[in-house]
Design an enzyme around this catalytic site. Structure first.
Site, short mmCIF file in Angstrom:
data_model
loop_
_atom_site.label_atom_id
_atom_site.label_comp_id
_atom_site.label_asym_id
_atom_site.label_seq_id
_atom_site.Cartn_x
_atom_site.Cartn_y
_atom_site.Cartn_z
N GLY A 193 -3.25 -9.28 18.28
CA GLY A 193 -2.53 -8.70 19.61
C GLY A 193 -0.98 -9.28 19.50
O GLY A 193 -0.22 -9.51 18.47
N ASP A 225 11.55 4.34 1.38
CA ASP A 225 10.58 3.18 0.92
C ASP A 225 9.84 3.82 -0.70
O ASP A 225 9.29 4.90 -0.57
CB ASP A 225 9.41 3.20 1.95
N ASP A 280 7.40 -1.82 13.54
CA ASP A 280 8.56 -0.77 14.26
C ASP A 280 7.94 0.21 15.11
O ASP A 280 8.31 0.33 16.07
CB ASP A 280 8.89 0.03 12.85
N SER A 336 2.45 7.57 9.41
CA SER A 336 1.14 6.97 9.86
C SER A 336 1.53 7.04 11.40
O SER A 336 0.40 6.53 11.99
CB SER A 336 1.23 5.52 9.54
O1 RIB Z 1 9.33 -2.54 8.74
C1 RIB Z 1 9.03 -1.66 7.58
C2 RIB Z 1 10.11 -1.17 6.98
O2 RIB Z 1 10.99 -2.20 6.51
C3 RIB Z 1 9.95 -0.20 5.76
O3 RIB Z 1 9.96 1.22 6.04
C4 RIB Z 1 10.97 -0.62 5.06
O4 RIB Z 1 12.09 0.51 4.75
C5 RIB Z 1 11.65 -1.80 5.46
O5 RIB Z 1 12.84 -1.65 6.09
#
Ligand code: RIB
Length: 300
Positions: free
Chosen positions: A224, A15, A251, A290
Site C-alpha cells: 500500500g 517501451d 504512474d 494495463s
Molecule cells: O514508469 C514506467 C515507465 O518508466 C515506462 O513506461 C518507461 O517508459 C519508463 O519511463
C-alpha cells in the site's frame, strides 16, 4: 472553471520490453522472450491512466517525428487525452529498455531523446494550458529546469503533484510546490540522501515532509502507501492481486491520486483509490495497456 482535471507535463517513451528468467549481471548475456514494443514514459502513462478513469486530461510532452512518436500519439488519442500540447521533433522519441522477470518486477534504462528537449520555453508557451488545469503533475524524465518552470507558471489555486522519478536533488522552490511529493522506497532514500537512510517508511515520510513539500506519499508496492500531511502519517492498504507486470503501476497510482485530489478527496481517500488503480495495473502486461477504467476499479 477548469477545462482539464489534469495536465501532465512529462515524458513519452517507446517501451521495448523483454521478459527474462533473471536479469543479467555485469558482463553476462542471458536469453529472453520476444521483443514487445509498448507506448510508455512516465508522463504519457499518467495521462492515459487519468483519461481511462474518465478525467479530462491533457499532456505537455515532446516526441520525435518518427514511428515511436506516432505510436505514442495514437495511444494518447485513443485514451481521450488532449494532445494539442505534444510537441513533435528535435530528437528521436525517448526509448525505455525494459526487462521483466517472472515475479513481474522490472528494470528500466531510459534514453530520453526528445524528452530531454522539452524546454522551459515550451512550458512558457503552454501557460494557457497550465492555467486551464486544476491539477498539474510532473516526473523527472524531462529536464529539472522544465519542471521548475512548471512550478513557476502554475495558476493560483491549482495543485501540483510530483513523482521525482528518476530521483534528483530537488530545489526548495520545487519541493515547496509539491502537494503531494510521491515517492517509492528507492526515490525516498535517494531524496533523503542515499541508501544509508535508516528507520521505517513512516520516518522517511516525516523526514521528507520536513524538506518542504505540503504533503508526502510513500508508495510501498503490495503493502500500500503511507500519506503524510501536517503531523499525521496514515497507512493506506493495497489490494492483493497476482502481479504479472509492475511496469507503469506507479504512474497509474500517481494519476489516480492526482485526479481524486482534484475532485476534492482527502489525501488518504485519494491514496486508497490510487492503490486500487495501481493494483489493477499490475495484473496486465505493459504500462498504458494495463490501465483500468473507473468501472474496472470498482469491480476489483
Ligand atoms: O514508469 C514506467 C515507465 O518508466 C515506462 O513506461 C518507461 O517508459 C519508463 O519511463
Amino acid at each position: 472553471m477548469y477545462e482539464y482535471d489534469l495536465l501532465v507535463v512529462g515524458s513519452a517513451n517507446a517501451d521495448l520490453v523483454i521478459e527474462v528468467e533473471r536479469r543479467p549481471a555485469a558482463g553476462e548475456t542471458v536469453l529472453g522472450g520476444d521483443l514487445a514494443t509498448h507506448p510508455g514514459g512516465k508522463g504519457a502513462n499518467q495521462a492515459v491512466a487519468a483519461a481511462r478513469l474518465g478525467a479530462r486530461t491533457a499532456l505537455l510532452a515532446r516526441v520525435g517525428d518518427d514511428a515511436h512518436g506516432r505510436l505514442l500519439l495514437d495511444s494518447q488519442r485513443s485514451a481521450g487525452v488532449d494532445t494539442a500540447g505534444v510537441l513533435v521533433g528535435g530528437a528521436p522519441t525517448g526509448v525505455a529498455l525494459i526487462t521483466v522477470d517472472p515475479s513481474g518486477d522490472n528494470s528500466i534504462v531510459v534514453s530520453p531523446g526528445a524528452n530531454g528537449r522539452l524546454a522551459p520555453a515550451d512550458v512558457r508557451a503552454a501557460t494557457g494550458l497550465l492555467h486551464r488545469s486544476r491539477v498539474v503533475s510532473a516526473q523527472l524524465e524531462v529536464p529539472l529546469e522544465t519542471v521548475l518552470e512548471v512550478v513557476r507558471n502554475l495558476a493560483p489555486g491549482s495543485r501540483f503533484v510530483l513523482n521525482p522519478s528518476p530521483p534528483l536533488p530537488l530545489p526548495p522552490e520545487v519541493l515547496a510546490a509539491c502537494d503531494p511529493l510521491i515517492v517509492n522506497e528507492h526515490e525516498a532514500k535517494a531524496i533523503l540522501g542515499g541508501t544509508g537512510v535508516s528507520g521505517e517508511p513512516a520516518d522517511w515520510a516525516r523526514l521528507l515532509l520536513a524538506k518542504g513539500p505540503r504533503s508526502v506519499v510513500v508508495t510501498l508496492g503490495a503493502d500500500g502507501a503511507l500519506v503524510a500531511d501536517g503531523d499525521e502519517v496514515t497507512a493506506v492498504p493495497s489490494v492483493r492481486v497476482a502481479a504479472v507486470d509492475t511496469t507503469g503501476a506507479g504512474d497509474a497510482f500517481t494519476a489516480a491520486l492526482a485526479v481524486r485530489l482534484g475532485g476534492g478527496a482527502s489525501l488518504p481517500e485519494a491514496a486508497a483509490y490510487a492503490a486500487r488503480v495501481g493494483a489493477a495495473a499490475v495484473t496486465k502486461r505493459g504500462a498504458q495497456e494495463s490501465y483500468p477504467t473507473a468501472k474496472e476499479v470498482e469491480a476489483l
